[in-house]
Scaffold this active site. Sequence first.
Site, PDB file in Angstrom:
ATOM      1  N   ARG A   1     -33.492   1.729 -10.600  1.00 47.70           N
ATOM      2  CA  ARG A   1     -34.067   2.912  -9.955  1.00 47.70           C
ATOM      3  C   ARG A   1     -34.883   3.624 -11.016  1.00 47.70           C
ATOM      4  O   ARG A   1     -34.318   4.271 -11.899  1.00 47.70           O
ATOM      5  CB  ARG A   1     -32.942   3.799  -9.405  1.00 47.70           C
ATOM      6  CG  ARG A   1     -33.410   4.806  -8.362  1.00 47.70           C
ATOM      7  CD  ARG A   1     -32.281   5.737  -7.964  1.00 47.70           C
ATOM      8  NE  ARG A   1     -32.027   6.731  -8.999  1.00 47.70           N
ATOM      9  CZ  ARG A   1     -30.862   7.348  -9.168  1.00 47.70           C
ATOM     10  NH1 ARG A   1     -29.850   7.069  -8.385  1.00 47.70           N
ATOM     11  NH2 ARG A   1     -30.710   8.252 -10.127  1.00 47.70           N
TER      12      ARG A   1
ATOM     13  N   HIS B   1     -32.790  10.071  -8.291  1.00 43.02           N
ATOM     14  CA  HIS B   1     -32.387   9.700  -6.922  1.00 43.02           C
ATOM     15  C   HIS B   1     -33.381  10.240  -5.900  1.00 43.02           C
ATOM     16  O   HIS B   1     -33.745   9.548  -4.952  1.00 43.02           O
ATOM     17  CB  HIS B   1     -30.987  10.254  -6.644  1.00 43.02           C
ATOM     18  CG  HIS B   1     -30.553  10.098  -5.217  1.00 43.02           C
ATOM     19  ND1 HIS B   1     -30.242   8.880  -4.664  1.00 43.02           N
ATOM     20  CD2 HIS B   1     -30.410  11.022  -4.231  1.00 43.02           C
ATOM     21  CE1 HIS B   1     -29.900   9.054  -3.394  1.00 43.02           C
ATOM     22  NE2 HIS B   1     -30.001  10.337  -3.112  1.00 43.02           N
TER      23      HIS B   1
ATOM     24  N   TYR C   1     -27.248  12.524 -16.365  1.00 46.85           N
ATOM     25  CA  TYR C   1     -26.277  11.419 -16.293  1.00 46.85           C
ATOM     26  C   TYR C   1     -26.794  10.079 -16.804  1.00 46.85           C
ATOM     27  O   TYR C   1     -26.062   9.104 -16.803  1.00 46.85           O
ATOM     28  CB  TYR C   1     -25.756  11.263 -14.856  1.00 46.85           C
ATOM     29  CG  TYR C   1     -26.824  11.039 -13.807  1.00 46.85           C
ATOM     30  CD1 TYR C   1     -27.319   9.767 -13.523  1.00 46.85           C
ATOM     31  CD2 TYR C   1     -27.343  12.116 -13.089  1.00 46.85           C
ATOM     32  CE1 TYR C   1     -28.288   9.558 -12.571  1.00 46.85           C
ATOM     33  CE2 TYR C   1     -28.321  11.924 -12.127  1.00 46.85           C
ATOM     34  CZ  TYR C   1     -28.788  10.645 -11.864  1.00 46.85           C
ATOM     35  OH  TYR C   1     -29.753  10.456 -10.907  1.00 46.85           O
TER      36      TYR C   1
END
Length: 344
Positions: A257, A261, A270
Site C-alpha cells: 500500500r 489507508h 505506524y
Amino acid sequence: MASNGTGSAATVSHEAVGDLSHDELRRMYETMLLARQLDERMWLLNRSGRAPFVVSVQGHEAAQVGMAFALDPNRDWLVPYYRDLALVLHFGYSARDAMLSLLARAEEPNSGGRQMPGHYGSREKRFYIGSSVVGTQFPQAAGFALAAKMRGEDTVVVTSIGEGGTAQGDVHEGLNWASIHKLGVIFFVQNNHYAISVPMDREMAVKTVAERAAAYGIPGVRVDGADAVEVYLAAREAVARARRGDGPTLFEAVVTRMTPHSSDDDDRLYRSREEVQSYKERDPLVVTRQRLVDLDVLDEVHESEILARVKAAVNDATEYAEQAPLPDPSEAFKHVYAEVGQTV
C-alpha cells in the site's frame, strides 16, 4: 513468489501468456497506468481542498488487472471493495465515472452522488455496490454465485478484500457456504500488510492468508501482486476451476500500500518512511512494465501512445467532473426510501 503458496518462483515465458495477445498485454499496462494517474490526480484534488476523501489503489494495480483480465466482463460479476479502481476500470467504469464519484456529482453512476468514493456499483457493468463495512461482501458474493448456479448460468463471481478484513466473521460465513456448495467464487484478498494501521502479525496467527483455505477444503493460492502477468496466470486457473464447477478459491495477492489507508489517515504513526520508500522497488507499474519489455510487448512507441491517452483521459475526466452539477438537495432520499405510493 509461488502460485500455490509454497514460496517457489513462478515461471512466465512467451508461451505461458500465449492466450493473451500483445495488444491485450499492453491494455493491461494501460489500465494500470490509468488507475495510477487517476489516483494521483485525486490526491492532488484532495490536498488542494477540492475533493473531500480519497481511498487509494496505488500499489494494488497489478493484482487487480491480472485478476480482471482472467475474467469475462460480459458474463462474470464483481463484488468489489473500495480500493478496486483498476478492477472496475476493466469492467467498463470510466475515468469520468471515477472523478464524478470523487466529487459526488449528480451524474456519477454508483449512487447519483450519495455514496462515498470507491463504492462501485453498476448493474449494467456487472459489479455490485457494497457497504462500507468490510467483510460483508463475502456472503454476498456466495449468494450471487449460488443464484447463478441455481439458474444454470456460466458465471464466476469475484469479491475483494484486504487481509485485515479477513478477520471479520462474515468472511468465514462466505467461505464456508461457498465451499459446502462448490460455488464459482474467487475470494480475492489483496494483502498489503496493514489493516488501516494494524500490522499483519496482529491480525492473524498464521503466516499467510492463503493457508487458511485448508480449513474450508478449498485451494489457497498466493502470488506476487506486483506482477500483473503472474497474477493473471494464477487467476486464469482459479477462473477455470470455478467454471468447471469445482468450487471456490481463496486467492491471496501480496501487494504494497504505497499511500496511507485513506486521505484521512497519517501512516507516519505506524510505519517508517524507510519502509514506505522501499515499496518503490516493488512498484507494480515498474515491475509489470519491465515484464512486458522483457516479453518484447512494450517499446518506446507504444509507451508514448499509452501515456498520451492516459494523460488525456485524466485531464478530460477532471475537467468534466468539476463542471458537472451537484445532486439536487430535494432528491437526497431518492433511491434510499420508497417513494410515496410506490409498492416495494
